[in-house]
Design a protein around this motif. Structure first.
Motif, PDB file in Angstrom:
ATOM      1  N   ARG A 172       0.836  -1.215   0.000  1.00 45.14           N
ATOM      2  CA  ARG A 172       0.000   0.000   0.000  1.00 45.14           C
ATOM      3  C   ARG A 172       0.867   1.260   0.000  1.00 45.14           C
ATOM      4  N   ALA A 173       2.070   1.172   0.550  1.00 45.35           N
ATOM      5  CA  ALA A 173       2.958   2.335   0.642  1.00 45.35           C
ATOM      6  C   ALA A 173       3.607   2.689  -0.690  1.00 45.35           C
ATOM      7  N   GLU A 174       3.432   1.850  -1.695  1.00 46.85           N
ATOM      8  CA  GLU A 174       4.006   2.096  -3.015  1.00 46.85           C
ATOM      9  C   GLU A 174       5.495   2.431  -2.910  1.00 46.85           C
ATOM     10  N   LEU A 175       6.250   1.442  -2.502  1.00 49.14           N
ATOM     11  CA  LEU A 175       7.690   1.596  -2.296  1.00 49.14           C
ATOM     12  C   LEU A 175       8.416   1.950  -3.586  1.00 49.14           C
ATOM     13  N   ALA A 176       9.517   2.630  -3.428  1.00 46.95           N
ATOM     14  CA  ALA A 176      10.349   2.970  -4.586  1.00 46.95           C
ATOM     15  C   ALA A 176      10.820   1.685  -5.258  1.00 46.95           C
ATOM     16  N   PRO A 177      10.796   1.625  -6.584  1.00 43.92           N
ATOM     17  CA  PRO A 177      11.161   0.392  -7.284  1.00 43.92           C
ATOM     18  C   PRO A 177      12.628   0.001  -7.140  1.00 43.92           C
ATOM     19  N   ASP A 178      13.455   0.897  -6.626  1.00 39.79           N
ATOM     20  CA  ASP A 178      14.867   0.561  -6.436  1.00 39.79           C
ATOM     21  C   ASP A 178      15.208   0.331  -4.965  1.00 39.79           C
ATOM     22  N   LEU A 179      14.179   0.232  -4.101  1.00 37.31           N
ATOM     23  CA  LEU A 179      14.421   0.032  -2.670  1.00 37.31           C
ATOM     24  C   LEU A 179      14.787  -1.420  -2.398  1.00 37.31           C
ATOM     25  N   ASN A 180      15.900  -1.608  -1.694  1.00 37.97           N
ATOM     26  CA  ASN A 180      16.379  -2.934  -1.310  1.00 37.97           C
ATOM     27  C   ASN A 180      16.811  -2.878   0.151  1.00 37.97           C
ATOM     28  N   LEU A 181      16.085  -3.567   1.014  1.00 38.70           N
ATOM     29  CA  LEU A 181      16.375  -3.600   2.452  1.00 38.70           C
ATOM     30  C   LEU A 181      15.997  -4.956   3.019  1.00 38.70           C
ATOM     31  N   THR A 182      16.690  -5.341   4.062  1.00 35.85           N
ATOM     32  CA  THR A 182      16.350  -6.561   4.795  1.00 35.85           C
ATOM     33  C   THR A 182      16.251  -6.234   6.269  1.00 35.85           C
ATOM     34  N   LEU A 183      15.154  -6.642   6.881  1.00 35.63           N
ATOM     35  CA  LEU A 183      14.951  -6.515   8.320  1.00 35.63           C
ATOM     36  C   LEU A 183      14.898  -7.919   8.907  1.00 35.63           C
ATOM     37  N   ILE A 184      15.703  -8.139   9.922  1.00 39.64           N
ATOM     38  CA  ILE A 184      15.696  -9.408  10.653  1.00 39.64           C
ATOM     39  C   ILE A 184      15.231  -9.108  12.071  1.00 39.64           C
ATOM     40  N   SER A 240      13.687   3.288  10.376  1.00 44.43           N
ATOM     41  CA  SER A 240      12.965   4.307   9.612  1.00 44.43           C
ATOM     42  C   SER A 240      13.283   4.232   8.110  1.00 44.43           C
ATOM     43  N   LEU A 241      14.354   3.536   7.736  1.00 48.74           N
ATOM     44  CA  LEU A 241      14.665   3.357   6.316  1.00 48.74           C
ATOM     45  C   LEU A 241      13.548   2.607   5.589  1.00 48.74           C
ATOM     46  N   MET A 242      12.799   1.798   6.319  1.00 47.50           N
ATOM     47  CA  MET A 242      11.679   1.061   5.726  1.00 47.50           C
ATOM     48  C   MET A 242      10.555   2.002   5.304  1.00 47.50           C
ATOM     49  N   GLY A 243      10.415   3.110   6.008  1.00 49.54           N
ATOM     50  CA  GLY A 243       9.329   4.054   5.724  1.00 49.54           C
ATOM     51  C   GLY A 243       8.338   4.116   6.870  1.00 49.54           C
ATOM     52  N   SER A 244       7.451   5.082   6.797  1.00 48.81           N
ATOM     53  CA  SER A 244       6.482   5.294   7.879  1.00 48.81           C
ATOM     54  C   SER A 244       5.479   4.155   7.994  1.00 48.81           C
ATOM     55  N   TRP A 245       5.299   3.381   6.952  1.00 49.10           N
ATOM     56  CA  TRP A 245       4.349   2.271   7.001  1.00 49.10           C
ATOM     57  C   TRP A 245       4.739   1.256   8.078  1.00 49.10           C
ATOM     58  N   LEU A 246       6.030   1.133   8.382  1.00 51.14           N
ATOM     59  CA  LEU A 246       6.469   0.121   9.353  1.00 51.14           C
ATOM     60  C   LEU A 246       5.876   0.393  10.733  1.00 51.14           C
ATOM     61  N   LYS A 247       5.907   1.644  11.167  1.00 53.67           N
ATOM     62  CA  LYS A 247       5.314   1.978  12.467  1.00 53.67           C
ATOM     63  C   LYS A 247       3.806   1.745  12.450  1.00 53.67           C
TER      64      LYS A 247
END
Length: 138
Positions: free
Chosen positions: A26-38, A120-127
């Motif tokens: 739903r947050a429409e992430l940037a198409p070049d965003l690459n992140l991993t959360l563990i 916060s690198l994930m974006g506001s949707w994470l919170k």
């Protein structure tokens, strides 16, 4: 209303991962965003395939995916290590609850939760996914 799921079970981690994926889409992430959360429980029980209680959440080329369970030595851009008890405490409190920020500060201070990297690198949707997860947790 969706049924509540016992925290820490495979079904609960599946619900968390699915909730995160839906919110990220739903947050429409940037198409070049690459992140991993563990996120892993430091005292987590062993699961199949050398995994412990936790979650691996990937965003690759702006597309989210997850795996229930985490490896003890698995690395990512953001790593959250937390005791099962601290996770339980936080997953019973909504964002607006005045006790929530106090509980976060307490578990960070005691070392029950450690955060490496910047969530916060994930974006506001994470919170924003925290409350829906709380609503589904028993």
């Amino acid at each position: 209303m969706d049924a509540k799921i016992r925290q820490g079970t495979a079904a609960w981690f599946d619900m968390v991962g699915q909730t995160m994926c839906e919110a990220a889409l739903r947050a429409e992430l940037a198409p070049d965003l690459n992140l991993t959360l563990i996120e892993r429980y430091t005292d987590g029980i062993e699961l199949a395939d050398c995994l412990i209680q936790g979650l691996r959440f990937d965003i690759i080329d702006g597309r989210p995916s997850f795996r229930s369970g985490a490896r003890r030595d698995e690395q990512g851009d953001i790593i959250i290590q937390i005791t099962a008890a601290a996770a339980r405490e936080l997953n019973l409190l909504h964002n607006a609850d005045p006790q929530y920020p106090k509980s976060i500060e307490r578990v960070l201070t005691t070392g029950e939760m450690q955060v490496d990297g910047d969530p916060s690198l994930m974006g506001s949707w994470l919170k924003a996914v925290h409350d829906p997860i709380v609503d589904r947790t028993k």
